[in-house]
Design a protein around this motif. Structure first.
Motif, short mmCIF file in Angstrom:
data_model
loop_
_atom_site.label_atom_id
_atom_site.label_comp_id
_atom_site.label_asym_id
_atom_site.label_seq_id
_atom_site.Cartn_x
_atom_site.Cartn_y
_atom_site.Cartn_z
N PRO A 150 0.83 -1.21 0.00
CA PRO A 150 0.00 0.00 0.00
C PRO A 150 0.87 1.26 0.00
CG PRO A 150 0.01 -0.98 2.19
CD PRO A 150 0.80 -1.90 1.29
N TYR A 151 0.47 2.24 -0.78
CA TYR A 151 1.17 3.52 -0.87
C TYR A 151 0.16 4.65 -0.66
CZ TYR A 151 5.76 1.97 -2.45
OH TYR A 151 7.00 1.42 -2.51
N ARG A 152 0.69 5.86 -0.56
CA ARG A 152 -0.13 7.06 -0.48
C ARG A 152 0.66 8.20 -1.11
NH1 ARG A 152 0.50 9.55 5.60
NH2 ARG A 152 2.76 9.73 5.51
N CYS A 153 -0.04 9.26 -1.43
CA CYS A 153 0.62 10.48 -1.88
C CYS A 153 1.28 11.10 -0.64
CB CYS A 153 -0.40 11.43 -2.48
SG CYS A 153 0.33 12.91 -3.21
N SER A 154 2.51 11.52 -0.76
CA SER A 154 3.22 12.11 0.39
C SER A 154 2.48 13.34 0.90
CB SER A 154 4.64 12.51 -0.02
OG SER A 154 5.25 13.28 1.00
N PRO A 155 2.41 13.52 2.21
CA PRO A 155 1.77 14.73 2.75
C PRO A 155 2.56 16.00 2.42
CG PRO A 155 2.45 13.25 4.54
CD PRO A 155 2.77 12.58 3.25
N GLN A 156 3.80 15.86 1.96
CA GLN A 156 4.60 17.02 1.57
C GLN A 156 4.39 17.42 0.12
OE1 GLN A 156 8.69 16.23 2.53
NE2 GLN A 156 8.39 16.90 4.63
N VAL A 157 3.43 16.76 -0.54
CA VAL A 157 3.20 16.98 -1.98
C VAL A 157 1.85 17.65 -2.20
CG1 VAL A 157 2.74 15.76 -4.15
CG2 VAL A 157 4.71 15.14 -2.76
N ALA A 158 1.85 18.63 -3.09
CA ALA A 158 0.60 19.25 -3.55
C ALA A 158 0.42 18.90 -5.02
CB ALA A 158 0.66 20.76 -3.37
N LEU A 159 -0.80 18.49 -5.36
CA LEU A 159 -1.15 18.18 -6.75
C LEU A 159 -2.11 19.23 -7.28
CD1 LEU A 159 -1.95 14.38 -6.30
CD2 LEU A 159 0.16 15.37 -7.17
N ARG A 160 -1.81 19.77 -8.45
CA ARG A 160 -2.73 20.70 -9.09
C ARG A 160 -3.18 20.10 -10.41
NH1 ARG A 160 -0.97 26.59 -10.94
NH2 ARG A 160 -0.91 25.68 -13.01
N PRO A 161 -4.45 19.66 -10.46
CA PRO A 161 -4.95 19.05 -11.70
C PRO A 161 -4.85 20.02 -12.88
CG PRO A 161 -6.45 18.64 -9.89
CD PRO A 161 -5.45 19.66 -9.40
N GLU A 162 -4.49 19.47 -14.01
CA GLU A 162 -4.39 20.20 -15.28
C GLU A 162 -4.98 19.31 -16.36
OE1 GLU A 162 -3.30 23.25 -15.75
OE2 GLU A 162 -2.44 23.64 -13.78
N PRO A 163 -5.32 19.86 -17.53
CA PRO A 163 -5.89 19.03 -18.60
C PRO A 163 -4.99 17.86 -19.02
CG PRO A 163 -6.19 21.35 -19.11
CD PRO A 163 -5.32 21.28 -17.89
N PHE A 164 -3.67 18.02 -18.90
CA PHE A 164 -2.74 16.96 -19.30
C PHE A 164 -2.49 15.94 -18.20
CE2 PHE A 164 -0.23 20.48 -17.60
CZ PHE A 164 0.51 19.84 -16.62
N GLY A 165 -2.89 16.24 -16.96
CA GLY A 165 -2.61 15.39 -15.80
C GLY A 165 -2.56 16.24 -14.55
N ALA A 166 -1.33 16.61 -14.12
CA ALA A 166 -1.22 17.46 -12.93
C ALA A 166 0.18 18.02 -12.79
CB ALA A 166 -1.58 16.68 -11.68
N LEU A 167 0.25 19.17 -12.12
CA LEU A 167 1.52 19.69 -11.64
C LEU A 167 1.71 19.12 -10.24
CD1 LEU A 167 1.21 23.45 -12.62
CD2 LEU A 167 2.71 21.76 -13.65
N VAL A 168 2.94 18.76 -9.92
CA VAL A 168 3.27 18.18 -8.62
C VAL A 168 4.35 19.05 -7.99
CG1 VAL A 168 4.18 16.16 -7.44
CG2 VAL A 168 2.81 15.86 -9.51
N TYR A 169 4.06 19.55 -6.78
CA TYR A 169 5.08 20.32 -6.07
C TYR A 169 5.38 19.61 -4.76
CZ TYR A 169 7.72 24.02 -3.88
OH TYR A 169 8.73 24.73 -3.27
N HIS A 170 6.67 19.34 -4.53
CA HIS A 170 7.12 18.70 -3.29
C HIS A 170 7.70 19.80 -2.39
CE1 HIS A 170 9.14 16.14 -0.44
NE2 HIS A 170 8.62 15.06 -1.02
N PHE A 171 7.04 20.07 -1.28
CA PHE A 171 7.47 21.14 -0.38
C PHE A 171 8.79 20.83 0.30
CE2 PHE A 171 2.95 21.91 -0.83
CZ PHE A 171 2.93 23.28 -1.08
N GLY A 172 9.11 19.56 0.50
CA GLY A 172 10.37 19.21 1.15
C GLY A 172 11.58 19.43 0.25
N THR A 173 11.46 19.05 -1.00
CA THR A 173 12.59 19.17 -1.93
C THR A 173 12.49 20.41 -2.82
OG1 THR A 173 11.49 17.87 -3.65
CG2 THR A 173 12.84 16.67 -2.04
N ARG A 174 11.31 21.04 -2.80
CA ARG A 174 11.02 22.20 -3.65
C ARG A 174 11.11 21.88 -5.13
NH1 ARG A 174 13.61 27.46 -0.66
NH2 ARG A 174 12.18 27.40 1.12
#
Length: 87
Positions: free
Chosen positions: A7-31
């Motif tokens: 089992p996995y999950r999306c990291s709590p340090q990650v924000a996903l912004r849906p876009e028509p092509f998929g999503a932008l992913v920003y990792h707050f820990g690694t920037r």
């Protein structure tokens, strides 16, 4: 090491912004900014916590059998980057 039978999950340090092509992913820990290149991959990442393992999430997203290996490879890359993590 990535294991699609776990089992996995999306990291709590990650924000996903849906876009028509998929999503932008920003990792707050690694920037780091990265991309999910398909809407299906966004669906899988967003539903990981609802499934018993990664393979179930891929199946639940309706990924055709001939494309599952590509999605599992993409998810392994997301695990290596810290976007998704074991739970």
């Amino acid at each position: 090491m990535f294991d699609a039978e776990r089992p996995y999950r999306c990291s709590p340090q990650v924000a996903l912004r849906p876009e028509p092509f998929g999503a932008l992913v920003y990792h707050f820990g690694t920037r780091q900014l990265s991309f999910l290149k398909t809407p299906e991959l966004l669906d899988i990442v967003g539903s990981l916590e609802l499934h018993k393992d990664v393979r179930s999430a891929v199946d639940g997203a309706g990924v055709p059998p001939d494309r599952r290996a590509a999605y599992l490879k993409a998810l392994a890359g997301l695990a290596a980057a810290g976007t998704i993590e074991p739970r």
